[in-house]
Design an enzyme around this catalytic site. Structure first.
Site, mmCIF file in Angstrom:
data_model
loop_
_atom_site.group_PDB
_atom_site.id
_atom_site.type_symbol
_atom_site.label_atom_id
_atom_site.label_comp_id
_atom_site.label_asym_id
_atom_site.label_seq_id
_atom_site.Cartn_x
_atom_site.Cartn_y
_atom_site.Cartn_z
ATOM 1 N N VAL A 1 0.843 -1.201 0.000
ATOM 2 C CA VAL A 1 0.000 0.000 0.000
ATOM 3 C C VAL A 1 0.878 1.251 0.000
ATOM 4 O O VAL A 1 0.609 2.210 -0.720
ATOM 5 C CB VAL A 1 -0.995 -0.012 1.178
ATOM 6 N N CYS A 2 1.939 1.254 0.779
ATOM 7 C CA CYS A 2 2.853 2.402 0.807
ATOM 8 C C CYS A 2 3.525 2.590 -0.551
ATOM 9 O O CYS A 2 3.745 3.725 -0.988
ATOM 10 C CB CYS A 2 3.911 2.219 1.891
ATOM 11 N N SER A 3 3.837 1.486 -1.213
ATOM 12 C CA SER A 3 4.462 1.557 -2.536
ATOM 13 C C SER A 3 3.514 2.134 -3.579
ATOM 14 O O SER A 3 3.949 2.583 -4.639
ATOM 15 C CB SER A 3 4.933 0.167 -2.972
ATOM 16 N N HIS A 4 2.227 2.136 -3.284
ATOM 17 C CA HIS A 4 1.218 2.765 -4.152
ATOM 18 C C HIS A 4 0.966 4.215 -3.716
ATOM 19 O O HIS A 4 0.885 5.112 -4.547
ATOM 20 C CB HIS A 4 -0.084 1.967 -4.095
#
Length: 159
Positions: A49-52
């Site tokens: 999610v953080c990578s998005h």
């Protein structure tokens, strides 16, 4: 699952001193009176999610800058991990290390039992007060990412 106390709109934003890129310290007070600050709390570097989320914020960085704001990412990861994480999506804003979890606790987003912060965005006006807060009720849910549009609207409403 989030902290019990809450940091509300209009309250003074807690000061912080966190390591950023290259191990250099960054403080909230260095922006006071000069820039609005967008604080982006993300749980863990390299998570899906953080990578998005962070690349999506990067796409809006010019709009934030045009509204006299600087963006600062914050996680409990070391500044080394944050530096490596920022390289892949080529983030232009600094990622700060809240390794001791003190800033996450002060902003009432620390999830102590998980050992990391929740997912949240705070807009801190130049005067040092919280102008907007968007705290995700489910930090691991892609559909619960705090709203970039809400942040930009809050920035547009500041003097």
């Amino acid at each position: 699952m989030q902290a019990t106390a809450s940091l509300e709109i209009g309250q003074a934003a807690p000061e912080f001193k966190l390591k950023g890129p290259g191990g250099q310290f960054v403080t909230l007070s260095e922006y006071r009176g000069r820039k609005n600050v967008v604080r982006v709390f993300y749980p863990l570097a390299f998570s899906p999610v953080c990578s998005h989320q962070l690349p999506a914020i990067e796409k809006e960085i010019a709009r934030s800058a045009g509204l006299d704001a600087t963006v600062l990412g914050v996680s409990v990861d070391s500044h080394y991990s944050n530096t490596a994480f920022a390289e892949r999506p080529r983030l232009s804003f600094p990622l700060l290390s809240d390794f001791k979890r003190e800033t996450s606790a002060a902003y009432a987003v620390l999830i102590a039992e998980a050992g990391h912060s929740g997912r949240a965005i705070f807009v801190v006006a130049k005067q040092g007060k919280v102008a907007c807060r968007d705290v995700s009720p489910a930090f691991g849910d892609m559909a619960q990412i705090p709203s970039g549009d809400r942040v930009l609207a809050a920035l547009a409403g500041l003097e």
